[in-house]
Scaffold this active site. Structure first.
Site, mmCIF file in Angstrom:
data_model
loop_
_atom_site.group_PDB
_atom_site.id
_atom_site.type_symbol
_atom_site.label_atom_id
_atom_site.label_comp_id
_atom_site.label_asym_id
_atom_site.label_seq_id
_atom_site.Cartn_x
_atom_site.Cartn_y
_atom_site.Cartn_z
ATOM 1 C CB CYS A 1 -62.871 -64.436 -74.138
ATOM 2 S SG CYS A 1 -61.101 -64.097 -74.278
ATOM 3 C CG HIS B 1 -62.426 -61.727 -69.192
ATOM 4 N ND1 HIS B 1 -63.183 -62.828 -69.543
ATOM 5 C CD2 HIS B 1 -61.574 -61.504 -70.243
ATOM 6 C CE1 HIS B 1 -62.795 -63.242 -70.753
ATOM 7 N NE2 HIS B 1 -61.827 -62.456 -71.193
HETATM 8 NI NI NI Z 1 -60.711 -62.417 -72.870
#
Ligand code: NI
Length: 163
Positions: free
Chosen positions: A88, A130
């Site tokens: 991320c 996500h």
């Molecule tokens: Ni992310």
């Protein structure tokens, strides 16, 4: 176009509530263009508006030959479960195994305001899922074990204090 700052955990804006996009105007088009620029510069595969401090239900994804803008996306069906590693942009250096649905059906508006209804699977489904978590203030660490979550939370809080 401009490269925007990507917020890093524990920036509280990553947890803020988001609202639906209601106007397909120049301001939105500029934000989308800036998000693409930012995603390319960061060499990421997906970026959600809250990660650049904008509390809107909007994300961009580029992976293999898929290049998509999802506006007000909703998962309407999901099936299967798969564990795989993901990262991320708001957690630099973190790659962890996360369980996600194997296949999802998602409805959204594209950048032209056209309504879309799509089934995606595998890694693309993972990226969608996500990024859609970001729209709900949910982050990758929330999907890890308590032990890993606590470790990463402390590590990033320490880093934020030191900077
Ligand atoms: Ni992310």
């Amino acid at each position: 176009m401009a490269i925007l700052d990507i917020l890093v955990y524990p920036n509280p804006a990553l947890r803020q509530e988001t609202v639906s996009v209601i106007a397909f105007d120049d301001k939105l088009r500029k934000l989308i263009a800036d998000m693409w620029e930012t995603l390319y510069a960061a060499k990421g595969v997906g970026l959600a508006a809250p990660q650049v401090g904008v509390p809107l239900r909007l994300l961009v994804v580029e992976w293999e030959d898929a290049r998509k803008v999802l506006i007000n996306p909703r998962i309407v069906e999901e099936s299967g479960a798969e564990r795989s590693e993901e990262g991320c942009l708001s957690f630099p250096g973190v790659y962890e195994e996360v369980e996600r649905p194997e296949r999802i059906r998602v409805v959204y508006w594209d950048e032209n305001g056209e309504s879309r209804d799509e089934v995606v699977e595998g890694y693309l489904a993972r990226i969608f899922s996500h990024e859609m978590d970001h729209l709900n203030g949910k982050l990758i660490i929330d999907r890890l074990s308590l032990l890993k979550r606590t470790f990463l939370r402390k590590k990033f809080e320490r880093k934020a204090r030191a900077s």
